[in-house]
Design a protein around this motif. Structure first.
Motif, mmCIF file in Angstrom:
data_model
loop_
_atom_site.group_PDB
_atom_site.id
_atom_site.type_symbol
_atom_site.label_atom_id
_atom_site.label_comp_id
_atom_site.label_asym_id
_atom_site.label_seq_id
_atom_site.Cartn_x
_atom_site.Cartn_y
_atom_site.Cartn_z
ATOM 1 N N ILE A 132 -49.695 -14.932 10.639
ATOM 2 C CA ILE A 132 -48.867 -15.390 11.596
ATOM 3 C C ILE A 132 -47.825 -16.628 10.944
ATOM 4 C CG2 ILE A 132 -48.861 -17.080 13.714
ATOM 5 C CD1 ILE A 132 -50.274 -14.435 13.798
ATOM 6 N N TYR A 133 -46.547 -16.585 11.346
ATOM 7 C CA TYR A 133 -45.504 -17.353 10.817
ATOM 8 C C TYR A 133 -45.118 -18.156 11.774
ATOM 9 C CZ TYR A 133 -45.160 -14.107 7.072
ATOM 10 O OH TYR A 133 -45.523 -13.271 5.835
ATOM 11 N N VAL A 134 -44.920 -19.639 11.509
ATOM 12 C CA VAL A 134 -44.256 -20.533 12.281
ATOM 13 C C VAL A 134 -43.041 -21.289 11.677
ATOM 14 C CG1 VAL A 134 -44.663 -22.845 12.913
ATOM 15 C CG2 VAL A 134 -46.596 -21.302 13.192
ATOM 16 N N THR A 135 -42.062 -21.029 12.694
ATOM 17 C CA THR A 135 -40.931 -21.531 12.178
ATOM 18 C C THR A 135 -40.434 -22.760 12.692
ATOM 19 O OG1 THR A 135 -39.658 -20.112 13.615
ATOM 20 C CG2 THR A 135 -40.004 -19.339 11.484
ATOM 21 N N TRP A 136 -39.699 -23.857 12.162
ATOM 22 C CA TRP A 136 -39.222 -25.044 12.588
ATOM 23 C C TRP A 136 -37.736 -25.020 12.246
ATOM 24 C CZ3 TRP A 136 -42.324 -28.238 15.404
ATOM 25 C CH2 TRP A 136 -43.598 -27.976 15.404
ATOM 26 N N PRO A 137 -37.005 -25.783 13.070
ATOM 27 C CA PRO A 137 -35.332 -25.788 12.844
ATOM 28 C C PRO A 137 -35.198 -26.447 11.576
ATOM 29 C CG PRO A 137 -35.976 -26.188 15.210
ATOM 30 C CD PRO A 137 -37.254 -26.241 14.402
ATOM 31 N N ARG A 138 -35.922 -27.412 11.270
ATOM 32 C CA ARG A 138 -35.840 -28.060 10.103
ATOM 33 C C ARG A 138 -37.360 -28.509 9.529
ATOM 34 N NH1 ARG A 138 -31.886 -31.218 12.877
ATOM 35 N NH2 ARG A 138 -30.770 -31.022 10.852
ATOM 36 N N PRO A 139 -37.352 -29.114 8.395
ATOM 37 C CA PRO A 139 -38.421 -29.448 7.716
ATOM 38 C C PRO A 139 -39.270 -30.704 8.682
ATOM 39 C CG PRO A 139 -37.071 -29.573 6.217
ATOM 40 C CD PRO A 139 -36.235 -29.276 7.479
ATOM 41 N N ILE A 140 -40.727 -30.486 8.667
ATOM 42 C CA ILE A 140 -41.211 -31.588 9.527
ATOM 43 C C ILE A 140 -42.210 -32.305 8.377
ATOM 44 C CG2 ILE A 140 -41.333 -30.086 11.675
ATOM 45 C CD1 ILE A 140 -44.543 -29.516 10.788
ATOM 46 N N PRO A 141 -42.869 -33.171 9.131
ATOM 47 C CA PRO A 141 -43.649 -34.212 7.874
ATOM 48 C C PRO A 141 -44.870 -33.210 7.409
ATOM 49 C CG PRO A 141 -43.174 -35.441 9.583
ATOM 50 C CD PRO A 141 -42.522 -34.071 10.087
ATOM 51 N N GLU A 142 -45.163 -32.953 6.188
ATOM 52 C CA GLU A 142 -46.315 -32.194 5.921
ATOM 53 C C GLU A 142 -47.531 -32.536 6.131
ATOM 54 O OE1 GLU A 142 -46.040 -29.730 2.381
ATOM 55 O OE2 GLU A 142 -44.808 -28.541 3.454
ATOM 56 N N SER A 143 -47.641 -34.018 6.520
ATOM 57 C CA SER A 143 -48.818 -34.586 7.002
ATOM 58 C C SER A 143 -49.333 -34.164 8.204
ATOM 59 C CB SER A 143 -48.531 -36.230 7.044
ATOM 60 O OG SER A 143 -47.704 -36.476 7.959
ATOM 61 N N GLN A 144 -48.542 -33.485 9.032
ATOM 62 C CA GLN A 144 -49.062 -32.792 10.435
ATOM 63 C C GLN A 144 -49.376 -31.569 10.237
ATOM 64 O OE1 GLN A 144 -46.250 -33.617 13.528
ATOM 65 N NE2 GLN A 144 -45.804 -35.599 12.954
ATOM 66 N N VAL A 145 -49.376 -30.918 8.892
ATOM 67 C CA VAL A 145 -49.791 -29.444 8.679
ATOM 68 C C VAL A 145 -51.282 -29.528 7.906
ATOM 69 C CG1 VAL A 145 -49.162 -27.467 7.796
ATOM 70 C CG2 VAL A 145 -47.355 -28.907 9.093
ATOM 71 N N ASP A 146 -52.076 -28.822 8.603
ATOM 72 C CA ASP A 146 -53.212 -28.490 7.552
ATOM 73 C C ASP A 146 -52.943 -27.572 6.681
ATOM 74 O OD1 ASP A 146 -55.861 -27.844 6.462
ATOM 75 O OD2 ASP A 146 -56.860 -28.098 8.267
ATOM 76 N N LEU A 147 -52.753 -27.825 5.124
ATOM 77 C CA LEU A 147 -52.174 -26.947 4.302
ATOM 78 C C LEU A 147 -53.456 -26.179 3.707
ATOM 79 C CD1 LEU A 147 -49.657 -29.149 2.410
ATOM 80 C CD2 LEU A 147 -49.480 -27.594 4.022
#
Length: 174
Positions: A132-147
């Motif tokens: 599953i790929y998630v795309t954002w129009p611009r970078p988001i704060p990686e603190s909001q993503v569970d890496l």
């Protein structure tokens, strides 16, 4: 193609299960919508919903008589609950329970919406090549993503997968 785009990929079993179960979830929702429409004498009409909140904000009006508990929204011309009536309040509560399901709200570790600087954004999801790929129009704060569930992907890698899937006719978006 914007070079500002941010892309994440997941093959986590929980993410894949939610994506794979989504079709059944969407069919179940459509059955509930059809039952609601039939109950109110609106069989065959479309519901209109907010794509950010997935809440239903109206039912297509067929230019006939406005049923009890409903009114015509001046801005869009849809039938909406008349909140000043008892029947309208009941209808509004029913609609509140019929939010359209969205896999972006269900997958762990990735927000559906994000505020990055002055930009409020909603992600797009796509199933390709077993991930599953998630795309954002611009970078988001990686603190909001569970890496531990999602990994950031280079745009060149993402576009290579997109081209291969589109050539095979197998990509599926939300």
């Amino acid at each position: 193609m914007s070079s500002d785009r941010a892309v994440y990929r997941s093959t986590h079993p929980d993410v894949l299960k939610i994506w794979n179960d989504y079709d059944a979830t969407a069919e179940e929702w459509q059955e509930r919508i059809n039952a609601f429409l039939a109950e109110h004498g609106f069989t065959g009409r479309n519901v209109h919903f907010n794509t950010t909140t997935n809440s239903i904000y109206g039912v297509k009006h067929d230019d006939g008589e406005v049923p009890a508990g409903w009114r015509i929204d001046r801005k869009y011309g849809y039938l909406v609950p008349r909140l000043t009536s008892k029947a309208g309040k009941v209808i509004d509560a029913q609609l509140g329970e019929l939010r359209r399901p969205d896999p972006r709200e269900m997958v762990p570790g990735m927000p559906k919406n994000c505020l990055a600087g002055r930009h409020f954004m909603t992600c797009a999801m796509r199933s390709m090549a077993g991930a599953i790929y998630v795309t954002w129009p611009r970078p988001i704060p990686e603190s909001q993503v569970d890496l531990s569930i999602w990994e950031r992907v280079k745009l060149s890698e993402y576009y290579a997968v997109v081209e291969a899937e589109e050539a095979a006719g197998e990509a599926r978006d939300v």
